[in-house]
Design an enzyme around this catalytic site. Structure first.
Site, PDB file in Angstrom:
ATOM      1  N   SER A 181       3.646   1.159  14.465  1.00 17.62           N
ATOM      2  CA  SER A 181       4.757   1.260  13.517  1.00 17.62           C
ATOM      3  C   SER A 181       6.009   1.702  14.263  1.00 17.62           C
ATOM      4  O   SER A 181       5.917   2.400  15.282  1.00 17.62           O
ATOM      5  CB  SER A 181       4.439   2.303  12.442  1.00 17.62           C
ATOM      6  OG  SER A 181       5.561   2.507  11.606  1.00 17.62           O
ATOM      7  N   TYR A 188       1.999  11.129   9.886  1.00 17.48           N
ATOM      8  CA  TYR A 188       1.889   9.665   9.972  1.00 17.48           C
ATOM      9  C   TYR A 188       2.466   9.175  11.304  1.00 17.48           C
ATOM     10  O   TYR A 188       1.830   8.382  12.017  1.00 17.48           O
ATOM     11  CB  TYR A 188       2.618   9.010   8.792  1.00 17.48           C
ATOM     12  CG  TYR A 188       2.583   7.491   8.819  1.00 17.48           C
ATOM     13  CD1 TYR A 188       1.404   6.798   8.562  1.00 17.48           C
ATOM     14  CD2 TYR A 188       3.725   6.743   9.110  1.00 17.48           C
ATOM     15  CE1 TYR A 188       1.365   5.401   8.586  1.00 17.48           C
ATOM     16  CE2 TYR A 188       3.706   5.359   9.135  1.00 17.48           C
ATOM     17  CZ  TYR A 188       2.518   4.694   8.874  1.00 17.48           C
ATOM     18  OH  TYR A 188       2.487   3.314   8.910  1.00 17.48           O
TER      19      TYR A 188
HETATM   20  P1  NDP Z   1      -1.630  -1.718   2.528  1.00 16.84           P
HETATM   21  O1  NDP Z   1      -1.773  -0.436   1.812  1.00 16.84           O
HETATM   22  O2  NDP Z   1      -1.475  -2.963   1.732  1.00 16.84           O
HETATM   23  O3  NDP Z   1      -2.850  -1.949   3.539  1.00 16.84           O
HETATM   24  C1  NDP Z   1      -3.645  -0.942   4.074  1.00 16.84           C
HETATM   25  C2  NDP Z   1      -5.067  -1.479   4.127  1.00 16.84           C
HETATM   26  O4  NDP Z   1      -5.895  -0.557   4.816  1.00 16.84           O
HETATM   27  C3  NDP Z   1      -5.651  -1.678   2.731  1.00 16.84           C
HETATM   28  O5  NDP Z   1      -6.100  -3.004   2.612  1.00 16.84           O
HETATM   29  C4  NDP Z   1      -6.803  -0.685   2.675  1.00 16.84           C
HETATM   30  O6  NDP Z   1      -7.894  -1.277   1.980  1.00 16.84           O
HETATM   31  C5  NDP Z   1      -7.129  -0.480   4.138  1.00 16.84           C
HETATM   32  N1  NDP Z   1      -7.716   0.828   4.380  1.00 16.84           N
HETATM   33  C6  NDP Z   1      -7.183   2.051   4.146  1.00 16.84           C
HETATM   34  N2  NDP Z   1      -8.059   3.003   4.452  1.00 16.84           N
HETATM   35  C7  NDP Z   1      -9.178   2.369   4.905  1.00 16.84           C
HETATM   36  C8  NDP Z   1     -10.437   2.817   5.364  1.00 16.84           C
HETATM   37  N3  NDP Z   1     -10.741   4.121   5.415  1.00 16.84           N
HETATM   38  N4  NDP Z   1     -11.342   1.892   5.749  1.00 16.84           N
HETATM   39  C9  NDP Z   1     -11.056   0.570   5.681  1.00 16.84           C
HETATM   40  N5  NDP Z   1      -9.885   0.094   5.269  1.00 16.84           N
HETATM   41  C10 NDP Z   1      -8.955   0.989   4.877  1.00 16.84           C
HETATM   42  O7  NDP Z   1      -0.377  -1.530   3.515  1.00 16.84           O
HETATM   43  P2  NDP Z   1       0.143  -2.418   4.737  1.00 16.84           P
HETATM   44  O8  NDP Z   1      -0.354  -3.794   4.660  1.00 16.84           O
HETATM   45  O9  NDP Z   1       1.587  -2.167   4.796  1.00 16.84           O
HETATM   46  O10 NDP Z   1      -0.506  -1.644   5.981  1.00 16.84           O
HETATM   47  C11 NDP Z   1      -1.191  -2.295   7.019  1.00 16.84           C
HETATM   48  C12 NDP Z   1      -0.886  -1.596   8.332  1.00 16.84           C
HETATM   49  O11 NDP Z   1       0.485  -1.761   8.642  1.00 16.84           O
HETATM   50  C13 NDP Z   1      -1.140  -0.088   8.318  1.00 16.84           C
HETATM   51  O12 NDP Z   1      -1.749   0.297   9.527  1.00 16.84           O
HETATM   52  C14 NDP Z   1       0.264   0.487   8.218  1.00 16.84           C
HETATM   53  O13 NDP Z   1       0.324   1.785   8.748  1.00 16.84           O
HETATM   54  C15 NDP Z   1       1.031  -0.532   9.049  1.00 16.84           C
HETATM   55  N6  NDP Z   1       2.473  -0.541   8.815  1.00 16.84           N
HETATM   56  C16 NDP Z   1       2.971  -0.824   7.592  1.00 16.84           C
HETATM   57  C17 NDP Z   1       4.338  -0.775   7.374  1.00 16.84           C
HETATM   58  C18 NDP Z   1       4.937  -0.988   6.020  1.00 16.84           C
HETATM   59  O14 NDP Z   1       6.102  -0.659   5.813  1.00 16.84           O
HETATM   60  N7  NDP Z   1       4.232  -1.555   5.056  1.00 16.84           N
HETATM   61  C19 NDP Z   1       5.265  -0.477   8.464  1.00 16.84           C
HETATM   62  C20 NDP Z   1       4.624  -0.247   9.730  1.00 16.84           C
HETATM   63  C21 NDP Z   1       3.282  -0.276   9.882  1.00 16.84           C
HETATM   64  P3  NDP Z   1      -8.942  -0.430   1.097  1.00 16.84           P
HETATM   65  O15 NDP Z   1      -8.128   0.583   0.343  1.00 16.84           O
HETATM   66  O16 NDP Z   1      -9.596  -1.450   0.236  1.00 16.84           O
HETATM   67  O17 NDP Z   1      -9.897   0.176   2.070  1.00 16.84           O
END
Ligand code: NDP
Length: 239
Positions: A133, A146
């Site tokens: 990020s 974070y």
């Molecule tokens: P989302 O919340 O849509 O995606 C996060 C995903 O992670 C969900 O599908 C969730 O699925 C999964 N997840 C969370 N905890 C667990 C766990 N313990 N085990 C397995 N899966 C898990 O957000 P984003 O798509 O934005 O995030 C994706 C990545 O991008 C992250 O790493 C985030 O930090 C990074 N990011 C996002 C930014 C943004 O602004 N959106 C900016 C920079 C980086 P479930 O709950 O079903 O397990």
């Protein structure tokens, strides 16, 4: 299958789901991991094995990868995307939220690496794409823990890249700025959420599909080329 297996964590929503669609469009078989099975199967992608796996459970991640490899052959790429963002000031934030971010964003990322890396090193090929990020590169209010976990992603990625470069394995860090996804919904600090939401509403943010295109682009470079780090954010995101 002509195309090799790609593993995506956090594949049910946001950037992970968009990345799954992008690779499915190229005909790759997929292993889709996340805790909510309905979100994974709901994507309706062909040649996709969906498993409800918490990335903090190392043996469950390894078992799912082994099952997918038995069905589709060796994993050629891992997109280590699962993450959680619980904004708040450290003194006010429940310590359990620190633990959750460290467990998912750092330990979960390492569990994915552990499941695929020995095979990649043995085969002398493969790609690990870690989703970091912009918050791993600089600080923002209420992002302390974070940011720390995402800085760890960047540090682990670069050091790992050095470890496996001679084995033909690529390690890539993709650092998005703010993207319009569900990520902010994990935060329980309502003031932090409102401030961030106001920023998101004021700026034309990249979509999850645009980030996924970047993920696919780095993967589709020739194996002899590693895009070590790709930072992409909205032009209007000044900070
Ligand atoms: P989302 O919340 O849509 O995606 C996060 C995903 O992670 C969900 O599908 C969730 O699925 C999964 N997840 C969370 N905890 C667990 C766990 N313990 N085990 C397995 N899966 C898990 O957000 P984003 O798509 O934005 O995030 C994706 C990545 O991008 C992250 O790493 C985030 O930090 C990074 N990011 C996002 C930014 C943004 O602004 N959106 C900016 C920079 C980086 P479930 O709950 O079903 O397990």
């Amino acid at each position: 299958m002509e195309q090799p297996l790609i593993v995506i964590t956090g594949a049910g929503t946001g950037i992970g789901a968009a990345t799954a669609r992008a690779f499915a469009d190229r005909g790759h078989p997929l292993l889709l991991l996340g805790r909510r099975l309905d979100r994974l199967t709901g994507l309706g992608l062909p040649h996709a094995l969906a498993r409800a796996v918490d990335v903090t459970d190392r043996s469950a991640v390894a078992a799912a990868v082994a099952e997918a490899e038995a069905a589709f052959g060796p994993v050629d790429a891992l997109v280590n995307n699962a993450g959680t963002m619980l904004l708040g000031e450290v003194a006010a934030q429940p310590a359990q939220q620190w633990d959750q971010m460290v467990d998912v964003n750092v330990r979960g990322l390492l569990n994915g690496i552990a499941a695929v890396l020995p095979g990649m090193v043995d085969r002398g090929t493969g790609t690990v794409i870690n989703i970091g990020s912009v918050a791993g590169l600089k600080s923002y209010p209420k992002h302390t823990v974070y940011s720390g976990t995402k800085a760890a992603v960047h540090a682990i990625s670069e050091s790992l890249r050095e470890e496996v470069a001679a084995h033909g394995v690529r390690v890539v860090t993709i650092a998005p700025g703010a993207v319009r996804t569900d990520l902010l919904s994990h935060t329980t600090d309502e003031a932090a959420k409102a401030d961030y939401q106001a920023f998101k509403d004021a700026v034309e943010l990249p979509t999850a599909d645009e980030i996924a295109e970047a993920v696919r682009w780095v993967y589709e470079q020739p194996q002899r080329i590693t895009v070590r780090e790709l930072v992409l954010a909205a032009t209007g995101q000044a900070a």
